[in-house]
Design an enzyme around this catalytic site. Sequence first.
Site, short mmCIF file in Angstrom:
data_model
loop_
_atom_site.label_atom_id
_atom_site.label_comp_id
_atom_site.label_asym_id
_atom_site.label_seq_id
_atom_site.Cartn_x
_atom_site.Cartn_y
_atom_site.Cartn_z
N SER A 107 46.53 8.00 -7.05
CA SER A 107 47.85 7.54 -7.23
C SER A 107 48.75 8.52 -6.38
CB SER A 107 48.19 7.73 -8.67
OG SER A 107 49.73 8.02 -9.01
N GLN A 128 47.10 4.42 -3.56
CA GLN A 128 48.29 3.59 -4.14
C GLN A 128 49.37 4.27 -3.64
OE1 GLN A 128 50.10 5.29 -6.90
NE2 GLN A 128 51.75 3.71 -6.87
N TYR A 130 53.66 4.42 -3.83
CA TYR A 130 54.88 4.33 -4.46
C TYR A 130 56.00 4.13 -3.31
CZ TYR A 130 53.94 4.43 -9.36
OH TYR A 130 53.46 4.25 -10.77
N THR A 156 52.36 -0.64 -5.30
CA THR A 156 52.59 -0.96 -6.43
C THR A 156 54.14 -1.44 -6.38
OG1 THR A 156 51.39 0.88 -7.58
CG2 THR A 156 52.98 0.11 -8.91
N LYS A 252 50.20 -4.53 -6.08
CA LYS A 252 49.86 -4.43 -7.72
C LYS A 252 51.14 -4.51 -8.39
CE LYS A 252 48.02 -0.95 -10.72
NZ LYS A 252 49.19 -0.46 -11.37
N SER A 274 48.91 -7.38 -13.23
CA SER A 274 49.27 -6.34 -13.72
C SER A 274 50.69 -6.22 -14.59
CB SER A 274 48.97 -5.14 -12.85
OG SER A 274 49.27 -3.69 -13.61
N HIS A 276 51.27 -3.04 -15.59
CA HIS A 276 51.28 -1.35 -15.54
C HIS A 276 50.85 -1.01 -16.75
CE1 HIS A 276 53.05 1.45 -12.34
NE2 HIS A 276 52.65 2.35 -13.68
C1 GLV Z 1 53.28 6.04 -13.58
O1 GLV Z 1 52.52 5.36 -12.69
C2 GLV Z 1 53.38 5.89 -14.82
O2 GLV Z 1 53.12 4.66 -15.31
O3 GLV Z 1 53.71 6.60 -15.64
#
Ligand code: GLV
Length: 391
Positions: A107, A128, A130, A156, A252, A274, A276
């Site tokens: 991440s 991944q 952000y 993501t 994602k 997804s 999340h």
């Molecule tokens: C971050 O990806 C979270 O879901 O806290």
Amino acid sequence: MPVIACIDDLKRLHKRRTPKMFYDYCDSGSYTEQTYRENTSDFDRIRLRQRVAVDMSDRTTESTMIGETVAMPVALAPVGLTGMQRADGEIKAARAAERFGVPFTLSTMSICSIEDVAKFTTRPFWFQLYVMTDEEFVDNLIERARAAGCSALVLTLDLQILGQRHKDVRNGLSVRMAPTARNLVDLATKWNWGIEMLSTHRRTFRNIVGHARNVNNVSSLIQWSNENFDPKLDWDKVRRIKEKWGGKLILKGILDPEDARRALDVGADAIVVSNHGGRQQDGALSSIRMLPQIVRAVGDQIEVHFDSGIRTGQDVLKALAMGAKGTFIGRAYVHGLGAMGQPGVTKALEVIRKELDVSMALCGRRDVKTLSRDVLYVPADFEGEWSDAPA
Ligand code: GLV
């Protein structure tokens, strides 16, 4: 060594051995947690078809995800703060994944950095991303992932803005890591966790601190992350990132057939269906309910992966039989990590593979790549009859 029969056993140990604020971070969904709960309860509505007197010898769970051979089609999902569940958590999870033969995804919001994980592994992992408003920082992250030899970028798309997880607010953990007084008392009872943590210098967001402008410690990071996730991320930016990266791209957070078509237009190599893990849009339908529609829309043109709600090998089997080519687990391996460190992640993977293998055999199949919808009983109303459903 405690007896571990299933992921729930690891979950119980994780809860006992890890400070509450970090366990809660893992085991929570946003707002009312409806979507978080339904991600798992909807799996329970699907049943498996039992077949008998079928040759069950020579079974295989081996497959491929974006062209990479995998021991089973189950990747480790990107999970923020993994290095706070256990010291050097990302390194431990990546090493367990590498030895097992499944992809590990690091991440952006990890504790161990891209370079840390690269240093302690020998095979390429996935990174991944952000998207932040600071383009230079994003470009630099992409360069760092490339330099580390990452074989896929997992972009993501469902967290430009953070869904609130009430437990994190109550625990004083909303991306910052400041415990409340009650949590300080709890921290003091988690001796082994603390001793291990003191033995590592990796205790902050190392992908960010020292790399983003004016971020040199955790307190400035609080402000920085709240202000810097890019609210303007759109398909043009996705295209720009694809070009900048130039390698395999996995998108994602796709939960809608229309968005799946957009992902296809952009030329992504795979999408991950997804929500999340129920941590963002509370009230969204579960991932497993949305999967069939998305497979119908784009499944013959792009690799469809699945995430959110998997706690067993039977769940993996159901997602594959519904048309996913690969799956991701998040909490299931983090429970293993929090329970027992690297061996715990290996244990989580073993548990899932064994469950997948046995259930597949009892469905009368010997090769995970041959799983199809006809091994399932899916309720007639599974996708829902919504009077106002979008076209
Ligand atoms: C971050 O990806 C979270 O879901 O806290």
